[in-house]
Design an enzyme around this catalytic site. Structure first.
Site, PDB file in Angstrom:
ATOM      1  N   ASP A   1       8.236   5.340  -0.882  1.00  0.00           N
ATOM      2  CA  ASP A   1       9.464   5.409  -0.078  1.00  0.00           C
ATOM      3  C   ASP A   1      10.621   4.626  -0.701  1.00  0.00           C
ATOM      4  O   ASP A   1      11.479   4.090   0.006  1.00  0.00           O
ATOM      5  CB  ASP A   1       9.216   4.911   1.359  1.00  0.00           C
ATOM      6  CG  ASP A   1       8.035   5.621   1.993  1.00  0.00           C
ATOM      7  OD1 ASP A   1       7.951   6.846   1.836  1.00  0.00           O
ATOM      8  OD2 ASP A   1       7.196   4.943   2.613  1.00  0.00           O
TER       9      ASP A   1
ATOM     10  N   GLY B   1       6.645  12.633   0.864  1.00  0.00           N
ATOM     11  CA  GLY B   1       7.775  13.241   1.563  1.00  0.00           C
ATOM     12  C   GLY B   1       9.020  12.816   0.823  1.00  0.00           C
ATOM     13  O   GLY B   1       9.544  11.735   1.054  1.00  0.00           O
ATOM     14  N   HIS B   2       9.457  13.654  -0.124  1.00  0.00           N
ATOM     15  CA  HIS B   2      10.625  13.286  -0.922  1.00  0.00           C
ATOM     16  C   HIS B   2      11.877  13.856  -0.267  1.00  0.00           C
ATOM     17  O   HIS B   2      12.060  15.069  -0.213  1.00  0.00           O
ATOM     18  CB  HIS B   2      10.456  13.764  -2.362  1.00  0.00           C
ATOM     19  CG  HIS B   2       9.422  12.965  -3.103  1.00  0.00           C
ATOM     20  ND1 HIS B   2       9.061  13.192  -4.399  1.00  0.00           N
ATOM     21  CD2 HIS B   2       8.677  11.904  -2.695  1.00  0.00           C
ATOM     22  CE1 HIS B   2       8.138  12.310  -4.757  1.00  0.00           C
ATOM     23  NE2 HIS B   2       7.888  11.528  -3.732  1.00  0.00           N
TER      24      HIS B   2
ATOM     25  N   GLN C   1       4.348   8.416  -3.969  1.00  0.00           N
ATOM     26  CA  GLN C   1       3.884   7.073  -3.588  1.00  0.00           C
ATOM     27  C   GLN C   1       4.450   6.028  -4.567  1.00  0.00           C
ATOM     28  O   GLN C   1       5.491   6.261  -5.158  1.00  0.00           O
ATOM     29  CB  GLN C   1       2.348   6.995  -3.499  1.00  0.00           C
ATOM     30  CG  GLN C   1       1.754   7.845  -2.376  1.00  0.00           C
ATOM     31  CD  GLN C   1       1.567   9.300  -2.725  1.00  0.00           C
ATOM     32  OE1 GLN C   1       1.054   9.635  -3.767  1.00  0.00           O
ATOM     33  NE2 GLN C   1       1.983  10.193  -1.839  1.00  0.00           N
TER      34      GLN C   1
ATOM     35  N   LYS D   1      12.782   8.023  -4.203  1.00  0.00           N
ATOM     36  CA  LYS D   1      12.601   8.782  -5.444  1.00  0.00           C
ATOM     37  C   LYS D   1      13.215  10.179  -5.345  1.00  0.00           C
ATOM     38  O   LYS D   1      13.760  10.680  -6.310  1.00  0.00           O
ATOM     39  CB  LYS D   1      11.106   8.886  -5.798  1.00  0.00           C
ATOM     40  CG  LYS D   1      10.480   7.547  -6.151  1.00  0.00           C
ATOM     41  CD  LYS D   1       9.024   7.687  -6.550  1.00  0.00           C
ATOM     42  CE  LYS D   1       8.113   8.077  -5.415  1.00  0.00           C
ATOM     43  NZ  LYS D   1       7.973   7.075  -4.354  1.00  0.00           N
TER      44      LYS D   1
HETATM   45  P1  IMP Z   1      -3.265   8.599   1.936  1.00  0.00           P
HETATM   46  O1  IMP Z   1      -2.507   8.816   0.677  1.00  0.00           O
HETATM   47  O2  IMP Z   1      -2.901   9.565   3.028  1.00  0.00           O
HETATM   48  O3  IMP Z   1      -4.744   8.511   1.704  1.00  0.00           O
HETATM   49  O4  IMP Z   1      -2.859   7.143   2.514  1.00  0.00           O
HETATM   50  C1  IMP Z   1      -3.217   5.927   1.853  1.00  0.00           C
HETATM   51  C2  IMP Z   1      -2.111   4.880   2.001  1.00  0.00           C
HETATM   52  O5  IMP Z   1      -0.978   5.285   1.252  1.00  0.00           O
HETATM   53  C3  IMP Z   1      -1.628   4.688   3.437  1.00  0.00           C
HETATM   54  O6  IMP Z   1      -1.266   3.330   3.601  1.00  0.00           O
HETATM   55  C4  IMP Z   1      -0.377   5.542   3.494  1.00  0.00           C
HETATM   56  O7  IMP Z   1       0.526   5.095   4.480  1.00  0.00           O
HETATM   57  C5  IMP Z   1       0.168   5.342   2.102  1.00  0.00           C
HETATM   58  N1  IMP Z   1       0.982   6.471   1.629  1.00  0.00           N
HETATM   59  C6  IMP Z   1       0.554   7.676   1.227  1.00  0.00           C
HETATM   60  N2  IMP Z   1       1.571   8.446   0.841  1.00  0.00           N
HETATM   61  C7  IMP Z   1       2.674   7.702   0.972  1.00  0.00           C
HETATM   62  C8  IMP Z   1       4.056   7.937   0.684  1.00  0.00           C
HETATM   63  O8  IMP Z   1       4.468   9.005   0.202  1.00  0.00           O
HETATM   64  N3  IMP Z   1       4.908   6.913   0.953  1.00  0.00           N
HETATM   65  C9  IMP Z   1       4.485   5.720   1.442  1.00  0.00           C
HETATM   66  N4  IMP Z   1       3.206   5.453   1.715  1.00  0.00           N
HETATM   67  C10 IMP Z   1       2.306   6.425   1.477  1.00  0.00           C
END
Ligand code: IMP
Length: 416
Positions: free
Chosen positions: A12, A41-42, A217, A15
């Site tokens: 977040d 979520g870009h 991420q 990007k």
């Molecule tokens: P997962 O990727 O759904 O398995 O989540 C694992 C961790 O990564 C959790 O803490 C999510 O909130 C975090 N996370 C996954 N994708 C994003 C992202 O695009 N932005 C911020 N945090 C993320």
């Protein structure tokens, strides 16, 4: 020209906006996503409103740019069809010359989604519940379904096995015939985009095309280098590019994106977190709510010790600082400069999340500014204290801050 854009915090960082800006300003031929899936979520501004891309690379918004979904991604076909339709409504047509999906990418099935929910009951990571972890798990177990499997006769038996395992391990009962039919239907819609993207990218690079690799991420969510186990199951760091695309990086540039403060969604250590009213205020000012899950993001001060670690892990050549405008009107701004454990200053990022939970942070205090900065386009026109803040971060990180983003719109950015 090969550029890798990396998130230097917990995701977040903004990007989406920056990649859209770089693609338009520098004229890349191709944009490639190399890991993750619909957990991302870009957010990009388009015609005055927010457009959130979840799996599609940000290149889909720029005419003439090719977008590639690499083999390192885990793809939810239902979400992909939805995204493609939403873009169609907004007037973007994506033919096979503009979007290419790896035949080696893994598919997220309902069995993965259910497993993600089930796993969260026993160990709370705070995942997005999009099936990411379980999809990478079956990839590692070699029981996953890949795009190329849809053209083979054993697809149904692969689905049967996954459903059987779900039932055995978690008592989850799913109908494999229904999964097979639905997935096959979606596959037919996207089939024309599927190709050997590794071969295509290697050919393109040989013939001189410029490629931007788009991470999702952030470094602190990397499964190896992040705050394990509070991480995602892929490698958002620069190392993920070669694995997730089949392209050997040689003469590449790494652009790190860092927000002027810090946020994180989900559980896990966050040393500079501001709990209580101050954190809530920053959350409201920065509209820090998950673009996919709408979950409130935890907010805190910029952590120079953490970002310096991310710079080193990725070999960042330059940094783009985002959302500086959100800090306007803060009387005092704090920056974490180091971690102490039992009175001893740490030299490197601790491996253990529980150790990281115990560190105390040393801070440096800066005076804030009250003049709005979103309309400023030249660094010299920033209020003095804003300039001092950016200059100080640059010194602490020891990497050039090449741009400062001061608003949501693509053009709200200052080149230094
Ligand atoms: P997962 O990727 O759904 O398995 O989540 C694992 C961790 O990564 C959790 O803490 C999510 O909130 C975090 N996370 C996954 N994708 C994003 C992202 O695009 N932005 C911020 N945090 C993320």
């Amino acid at each position: 020209m090969q550029t890798v854009v990396i998130g230097l915090q917990w995701g977040d960082e903004g990007k989406g906006k920056i990649i859209d800006y770089l693609v338009k300003a520098a004229g890349y031929h191709t944009v490639v996503r190399y890991q993750g899936g619909p957990n991302a979520g870009h957010t990009v501004r388009y015609n005055g409103s927010d457009l959130v891309l979840r799996q599609l690379p940000t290149g889909v918004l720029t005419c003439g740019v090719k977008s590639v979904m690499g083999n390192g991604m885990v793809i939810d076909l239902g979400v992909l069809v939805e995204e493609k339709n939403e873009l169609g409504v907004r007037g973007f047509t994506l033919d096979a010359s503009r979007l290419v999906i790896s035949d080696r990418a893994h598919v997220i099935l309902p069995s993965h989604l259910e497993m993600d929910v089930w796993e969260e009951k026993s160990r709370t990571v705070g995942t997005t519940k999009k099936g990411i972890g379980p999809a990478y798990m079956t990839k590692a177990q070699r029981t996953g379904v890949r795009m190329c499997d849809f053209a083979s006769s054993d697809l149904r038996s692969k689905i049967d096995l996954l459903v059987e395992r779900n039932k055995f391990f978690a008592g989850i009962d799913l109908d494999p015939a229904e999964i097979f039919d639905k997935q096959s239907h979606w596959y037919e819609i996207v089939k024309s985009y599927i190709a050997d993207t590794g071969h295509l990218l290697r050919q393109e690079i040989k013939s001189g095309s410029s490629v931007l690799f788009e991470s999702a991420q952030g470094t602190m969510l990397d499964n190896d280098h992040g705050t394990y186990p509070y991480t995602t199951s892929s490698s958002p760091t620069v190392g993920g590019v070669m694995i997730g695309t089949g392209v050997p990086l040689r003469h590449h540039k790494v652009v790190g994106i860092a927000k002027a403060y810090t946020t994180r969604v989900g559980e896990g250590p966050f040393p500079t977190e501001m709990k209580g009213a101050d954190g809530a205020l920053l959350r409201d000012l920065g509209q820090e709510f998950g673009s996919v899950t709408r979950r409130p993001r935890r907010c805190g001060w910029f952590d120079a010790f953490q970002v310096r670690y991310a710079v080193d892990v990725n070999g960042a050549d330059e940094i783009i600082l985002t959302k500086l405008d959100i800090l306007s009107n803060q009387q005092k701004i704090w920056v974490g400069t180091g971690y102490m454990l039992n009175g001893v200053a740490l030299e490197s990022m601790p491996a253990s999340a529980s150790v990281l939970d115990q560190v105390s942070v040393s801070y440096k205090k800066f005076d804030g500014w009250t003049t709005p900065i979103s309309r400023v386009r030249k660094f010299k026109d920033f209020p003095d204290n804003a300039k001092k803040y950016v200059d100080a971060l640059e010194r602490m990180l020891d990497v050039h801050i090449s741009h400062v983003s001061v608003g949501k719109e693509t053009e709200e950015i200052v080149t230094r």
